[in-house]
Design an enzyme around this catalytic site. Structure first.
Site, short mmCIF file in Angstrom:
data_model
loop_
_atom_site.label_atom_id
_atom_site.label_comp_id
_atom_site.label_asym_id
_atom_site.label_seq_id
_atom_site.Cartn_x
_atom_site.Cartn_y
_atom_site.Cartn_z
N THR A 30 57.11 -40.90 -95.61
CA THR A 30 56.78 -39.61 -96.08
C THR A 30 56.67 -38.76 -94.71
O THR A 30 55.61 -39.22 -94.13
CB THR A 30 55.95 -39.00 -97.32
OG1 THR A 30 57.09 -39.25 -98.96
CG2 THR A 30 56.49 -36.92 -97.58
N GLY A 76 52.39 -38.74 -101.54
CA GLY A 76 51.28 -40.11 -102.52
C GLY A 76 52.84 -40.04 -103.55
O GLY A 76 53.78 -39.61 -103.39
N THR A 77 52.43 -40.47 -104.16
CA THR A 77 53.16 -40.42 -106.07
C THR A 77 53.07 -38.90 -106.43
O THR A 77 52.30 -38.46 -106.95
CB THR A 77 52.57 -41.54 -106.60
OG1 THR A 77 52.56 -42.48 -106.03
CG2 THR A 77 53.36 -41.36 -108.33
N1 ASP Z 1 55.49 -37.88 -102.30
C1 ASP Z 1 56.55 -38.28 -102.46
C2 ASP Z 1 57.12 -38.48 -103.89
O1 ASP Z 1 57.06 -38.78 -104.79
C3 ASP Z 1 56.74 -39.90 -101.78
C4 ASP Z 1 55.65 -39.92 -100.68
O2 ASP Z 1 54.96 -39.04 -100.00
O3 ASP Z 1 55.52 -41.28 -100.31
O4 ASP Z 1 58.09 -38.05 -103.46
#
Ligand code: ASP
Length: 354
Positions: free
Chosen positions: A218, A270-271
């Site tokens: 991302t 992140g998640t």
């Molecule tokens: N935060 C992003 C999502 O959950 C993914 C990521 O940043 O890796 O869509």
């Protein structure tokens, strides 16, 4: 009618040489911070060539933003310029090179927020717009809305004259192989290879880095311009293997993206589910605004205390109008870079780097 506050403001402006009606003299030093995703990014599973490629891309995008800021351009313009480069770069999970949903599609999310006006625009689940970051900005500037999704968002982009591409434009072999690997591991059905994708390679794709690392990337940028305004932008393909229709934190204002000149600008990675539940970006700014915390302390509080207590994983970058820059993450790595006027470009990948 002039209010007392306005009189005081005018006196301050007159004292500092900024007479009303005169051109505003830029007095701030510009600064920019970038991320290219957080996750299990480790030396042991990264070869030198791939690492060098990531560092070169981060440098190129940071310099593009710096170029805009140096000329006195707006933070919003610097952010859009840098993110468009990263969206075109197949190394990152944004635009071309995005991860796939469990159904084998690329569904892209993006947001921008202007700290000077609190205006924001975001899109989720777009599949045809080459630069989702520019579409997020168009939603902010050319529609009465803040957020648009799916086919309606793509149709709005087409109407606004933005470049449309076939969904297969976003396809990359390494993300596809990474999805198949994950789905097999989780005993989930394997979707058909997307229409329009190049034929499968006859020899297996080289494992240039850990399959885990293929999930990340991302991108986000926060910037401070010479006028003293800050802004934030984020673009992503979301999480690999996500369900069709799932939306993460990136396009949710206050979760993955937030900016206010009253506090700070943040872009997270992140998640996303954890970041939404904690409204991570707004939370960092609230700590700065209401508790008077230093930006780095606020960022560390949210990532290392609040996010960790929910067992969430990821990181963020942040900036304040007075030029504080911060990054914080609880994963083994986060692709990141920062540069302030008159300073040296710093690039990091792993946890043990400054
Ligand atoms: N935060 C992003 C999502 O959950 C993914 C990521 O940043 O890796 O869509």
């Amino acid at each position: 009618m002039l209010r007392v506050g306005s009189v005081v403001m005018m006196s301050v402006m007159a004292l500092s040489g900024l007479a009303v009606g005169a051109q505003q003299v830029p007095s701030h030093k510009w600064a920019v911070v970038l991320h290219g995703g957080a996750g299990v990014i480790e030396r042991a599973t990264m070869d030198a060539k791939t690492e060098a490629a990531y560092r070169a891309s981060l440098k190129q995008a940071t310099e593009a933003a710096a170029h805009v800021l140096e000329k006195g351009g707006a933070a919003m313009d610097a952010i859009e310029a840098a993110i468009r480069i990263l969206e075109d770069d197949p190394l990152f999970n944004a635009g071309r090179g995005a991860v796939f949903t469990g159904e084998g599609k690329n569904e892209l999310d993006s947001a921008m927020m202007d700290g000077a006006t609190l205006k924001a625009g975001s899109v989720a689940g777009v599949t045809r717009t080459r630069h989702p970051i520019s579409l997020a900005r168009a939603v902010m500037e050319k529609s009465p809305h803040v957020m648009m999704i799916g086919a309606g968002a793509d149709a709005f982009a087409a109407h606004a004259g933005m470049e449309q591409v076939k969904p297969s434009y976003f396809f990359t072999e390494r993300r596809w192989q990474s999805l198949i690997k994950q789905l097999k591991k989780e005993s989930r059905p394997i979707p058909a290879r997307p229409a329009g994708a190049p034929p499968p390679p006859s020899t297996p794709v080289a494992e240039i880095e850990s399959p885990e690392a293929h999930k990340y990337g991302t991108v986000g940028v926060v910037a401070l311009d010479k006028q003293g305004n800050i802004a934030a932008g984020t673009s992503t393909g979301g999480t690999q293997g996500k369900r069709w229709g799932r939306v993460g934190d990136s396009p949710i204002i206050g979760a993955g993206t937030y900016a206010s000149n009253a506090s700070c600008a943040v872009s997270a990675t992140g998640t996303g589910e954890y970041f939404i539940r904690l409204t991570v970006s707004r939370e960092v700014c609230a700590l700065v605004q209401y508790k008077g915390m230093k930006l780095q302390d606020a960022a560390d509080d949210v990532i290392h205390m609040q996010l960790e207590s929910l067992h969430g994983d990821g990181g963020l970058i942040a900036i304040t109008p007075d030029g504080q820059m911060a990054w914080s993450f609880n994963t083994p790595g986060m692709y990141r870079a920062r540069l302030a006027e008159g300073g040296k470009l710093e690039i990091g990948v792993y946890k043990d780097e400054p």
